[in-house]
Design a protein around this motif. Structure first.
Motif, mmCIF file in Angstrom:
data_model
loop_
_atom_site.group_PDB
_atom_site.id
_atom_site.type_symbol
_atom_site.label_atom_id
_atom_site.label_comp_id
_atom_site.label_asym_id
_atom_site.label_seq_id
_atom_site.Cartn_x
_atom_site.Cartn_y
_atom_site.Cartn_z
ATOM 1 N N ARG A 54 0.840 -1.208 0.000
ATOM 2 C CA ARG A 54 0.000 0.000 0.000
ATOM 3 C C ARG A 54 0.871 1.252 0.000
ATOM 4 N NH1 ARG A 54 -3.513 -3.298 2.584
ATOM 5 N NH2 ARG A 54 -2.680 -3.062 4.673
ATOM 6 N N GLN A 55 1.912 1.272 0.822
ATOM 7 C CA GLN A 55 2.789 2.441 0.888
ATOM 8 C C GLN A 55 3.588 2.608 -0.403
ATOM 9 O OE1 GLN A 55 2.922 4.764 3.464
ATOM 10 N NE2 GLN A 55 4.132 5.932 1.983
ATOM 11 N N VAL A 56 4.089 1.507 -0.937
ATOM 12 C CA VAL A 56 4.834 1.568 -2.201
ATOM 13 C C VAL A 56 3.949 2.153 -3.306
ATOM 14 C CG1 VAL A 56 5.841 0.142 -4.041
ATOM 15 C CG2 VAL A 56 6.478 -0.266 -1.658
ATOM 16 N N MET A 57 2.723 1.677 -3.412
ATOM 17 C CA MET A 57 1.822 2.159 -4.451
ATOM 18 C C MET A 57 1.450 3.625 -4.226
ATOM 19 S SD MET A 57 1.816 -0.319 -6.519
ATOM 20 C CE MET A 57 0.602 0.268 -7.690
ATOM 21 N N ALA A 58 1.277 4.019 -2.971
ATOM 22 C CA ALA A 58 1.011 5.429 -2.676
ATOM 23 C C ALA A 58 2.197 6.285 -3.111
ATOM 24 C CB ALA A 58 0.726 5.614 -1.186
ATOM 25 N N LEU A 87 3.763 -13.373 -2.375
ATOM 26 C CA LEU A 87 3.288 -12.560 -3.492
ATOM 27 C C LEU A 87 1.770 -12.480 -3.529
ATOM 28 C CD1 LEU A 87 5.679 -13.804 -6.318
ATOM 29 C CD2 LEU A 87 5.993 -11.899 -4.740
ATOM 30 N N ASN A 88 1.100 -13.519 -3.061
ATOM 31 C CA ASN A 88 -0.361 -13.529 -3.062
ATOM 32 C C ASN A 88 -0.945 -12.492 -2.112
ATOM 33 O OD1 ASN A 88 -0.655 -15.584 -4.989
ATOM 34 N ND2 ASN A 88 -0.255 -17.128 -3.427
ATOM 35 N N ALA A 89 -0.192 -12.064 -1.125
ATOM 36 C CA ALA A 89 -0.655 -11.015 -0.215
ATOM 37 C C ALA A 89 -0.426 -9.631 -0.818
ATOM 38 C CB ALA A 89 0.050 -11.124 1.131
ATOM 39 N N ALA A 90 0.574 -9.499 -1.671
ATOM 40 C CA ALA A 90 0.906 -8.203 -2.263
ATOM 41 C C ALA A 90 0.086 -7.908 -3.517
ATOM 42 C CB ALA A 90 2.394 -8.153 -2.599
ATOM 43 N N TYR A 91 -0.154 -8.917 -4.334
ATOM 44 C CA TYR A 91 -0.777 -8.696 -5.635
ATOM 45 C C TYR A 91 -2.135 -7.989 -5.561
ATOM 46 C CZ TYR A 91 -3.054 -9.343 -10.059
ATOM 47 O OH TYR A 91 -3.751 -9.101 -11.219
ATOM 48 N N PRO A 92 -3.083 -8.420 -4.722
ATOM 49 C CA PRO A 92 -4.391 -7.745 -4.727
ATOM 50 C C PRO A 92 -4.302 -6.265 -4.351
ATOM 51 C CG PRO A 92 -4.481 -9.772 -3.423
ATOM 52 C CD PRO A 92 -3.060 -9.540 -3.791
ATOM 53 N N VAL A 93 -3.373 -5.926 -3.483
ATOM 54 C CA VAL A 93 -3.202 -4.531 -3.081
ATOM 55 C C VAL A 93 -2.700 -3.713 -4.269
ATOM 56 C CG1 VAL A 93 -1.950 -2.973 -1.541
ATOM 57 C CG2 VAL A 93 -2.765 -5.174 -0.687
ATOM 58 N N VAL A 122 9.349 -0.917 -6.237
ATOM 59 C CA VAL A 122 8.763 -0.779 -7.564
ATOM 60 C C VAL A 122 9.409 0.409 -8.264
ATOM 61 C CG1 VAL A 122 6.652 -0.190 -8.828
ATOM 62 C CG2 VAL A 122 6.544 -1.775 -6.907
ATOM 63 N N SER A 123 9.840 0.190 -9.496
ATOM 64 C CA SER A 123 10.244 1.288 -10.372
ATOM 65 C C SER A 123 9.344 1.219 -11.599
ATOM 66 C CB SER A 123 11.723 1.206 -10.733
ATOM 67 O OG SER A 123 12.004 0.008 -11.396
#
Length: 130
Positions: A54-58, A87-93, A122-123
């Motif tokens: 969530r923070q990375v995407m923000a 990865l299954n916990a990160a993908y939906p976010v 993430v880049s």
């Protein structure tokens, strides 16, 4: 503006495309690696990969906005996960924050990242009309 393609003969995934075509005259935007840190540099989320995502995407959205772009303007993403992360916990976010955008993606597992405790980075590359 940018064309995202899923060519026949390649796996058809709703999560990503294989090819991005940026038209002449577009401005290309490069977003450096974004970790789960807040504006003060403090790591957010601890060992919770969903919270870190969530923070990375923000952070990604803030960086894109600074250049006049949104996730819909993404033409490439690179996602680095620390080995062992679910990865299954990160993908939906991440998918929720991408709001249907499906740029080509490179994903890799790594031994560690530059920010101690960071579970992902993430880049991205985006393009907007000049």
């Amino acid at each position: 503006m940018t064309q995202l393609l899923r060519p026949d003969g390649l796996v058809q995934s709703p999560a990503f495309t294989h090819v991005a075509i940026v038209p002449p005259g577009a401005t290309t935007i490069y977003i450096g690696g974004q970790n789960a840190v807040d504006g003060t540099g403090a790591l957010v989320g601890g060992d919770d990969v969903a919270a870190q995502t969530r923070q990375v995407m923000a952070n990604l959205k803030i960086a894109l906005a600074a250049a006049g772009a949104t996730v819909q303007d993404l033409v490439m993403m690179t996602i680095l996960f620390v080995d062992g992360v679910d990865l299954n916990a990160a993908y939906p976010v991440a998918a929720a924050d991408l709001a249907g955008a499906a740029p080509p993606v490179v994903g890799a597992r790594v031994a560690g990242l530059g920010v101690p405790g960071a579970l992902l980075e993430v880049s991205a590359v985006a393009a907007v009309r000049a």
